[in-house]
Design an enzyme around this catalytic site. Structure first.
Site, PDB file in Angstrom:
ATOM      1  N   ASP A 154       3.409   8.548  -5.835  1.00  0.00           N
ATOM      2  CA  ASP A 154       3.698   7.405  -4.983  1.00  0.00           C
ATOM      3  C   ASP A 154       3.616   7.844  -3.529  1.00  0.00           C
ATOM      4  OD1 ASP A 154       4.631   5.158  -3.686  1.00  0.00           O
ATOM      5  OD2 ASP A 154       6.089   4.701  -5.253  1.00  0.00           O
ATOM      6  N   ARG A 156       3.800   5.819  -0.964  1.00  0.00           N
ATOM      7  CA  ARG A 156       4.312   4.790  -0.075  1.00  0.00           C
ATOM      8  C   ARG A 156       5.407   5.300   0.850  1.00  0.00           C
ATOM      9  NH1 ARG A 156       4.558   0.571  -4.649  1.00  0.00           N
ATOM     10  NH2 ARG A 156       5.803   2.294  -5.379  1.00  0.00           N
TER      11      ARG A 156
END
Ligand code: ZN
Ligand code: ZN
Length: 252
Positions: A154, A156
């Site tokens: 991930d 993000r």
């Protein structure tokens, strides 16, 4: 109310027309307010506020309801862009359901906003997301596929979201999320999170979709090879009328 928002926005722009700051997070993210307009939608009457990232030129938007500039306890939903889900209706993820549910909910509130963050494919970009899907078609799961492409699972980061809230002089937010990690990240970036609103999807439309998907065991959270798909939005959805266990079992 419309004039108020426009007046306040113009004032923000006048005060800091060429905004630059040291930035937030490991990449020293800095975004700049650029433009605002009315945005009537099928989910309610919103404004759209456009931001430009001073570092990478990426464009982000806030979809705002009511008079939010300078406000306190503003309900906020963070949504990471997913072209395939949001616009095309892909069943490989549930992004569109999550986006629609948040717009519907906020559209009925006095004030609130969805921050639409351009971090496609959990931050790896559209082309790499399609590459990852291709690897999944060959039997890898999402985590294996991202690792095979050299990405962490991930990528993000919510520094952009935190800066957008600061740019709009938001005093405090009520975060619509089922994910405590989002709250921690925003808090670390200096955002005052006064409350968490569970992100609950309406009963009929969405339940049916989830239940059908589970019955088909394909495309959505479990692919044709029986491998799991991680949700691209980092929240496990809550669907009205379903237990957490029932929903969780579709993500496992
Ligand atoms: Zn800045
Ligand atoms: Zn998606």
């Amino acid at each position: 109310m419309t004039t108020t928002m426009h007046d306040k926005f113009d004032l923000l722009l006048e005060q800091d027309p060429d905004h630059h700051c040291p930035g937030l997070g490991k990449d020293n993210i800095c975004v700049r307010l650029v433009a605002m307009a009315e945005l009537p939608t099928r989910f309610g009457d919103f404004h759209i506020v456009a931001f430009e990232n001073n570092r990478d030129g990426k464009e982000h938007v806030a979809i705002t309801k009511g008079d939010v500039i300078g406000a306190s306890d503003v309900p906020v939903r963070l949504h990471s862009e997913c072209l395939t889900g949001d616009a095309i209706g892909s069943l490989r993820c549930d992004c569109r359901d999550q986006l629609e549910a948040s717009l519907k909910a906020i559209g009925q509130m006095e004030k609130g906003m969805v921050l639409y963050l351009r971090q496609e494919g959990r931050g790896i970009g559209l082309i790499n997301k399609v590459r990852a899907y291709s690897l999944q078609d060959d039997g890898l799961d999402t985590v294996e596929a991202n690792l095979a492409l050299g990405f962490r699972d991930d990528e993000r980061d919510y520094a952009v979201a935190a800066h957008m809230l600061m740019s709009l002089k938001i005093e405090s937010v009520q975060l619509m999320t089922n994910n405590p990690k989002k709250i921690n990240q925003l808090t670390q970036y200096g955002i005052n999170v006064t409350e968490r609103i569970p992100h609950i999807m309406p009963t009929n439309d969405y339940n049916r979709f989830y239940l059908e998907t589970k019955a088909n065991k394909s495309g959505h959270m479990i692919d044709f090879h029986g491998k799991e798909h991680l949700p691209e939005q980092s929240d496990l959805p809550i669907v009205a009328g379903m237990t957490r266990e029932q929903i969780g079992s579709m993500h496992e």
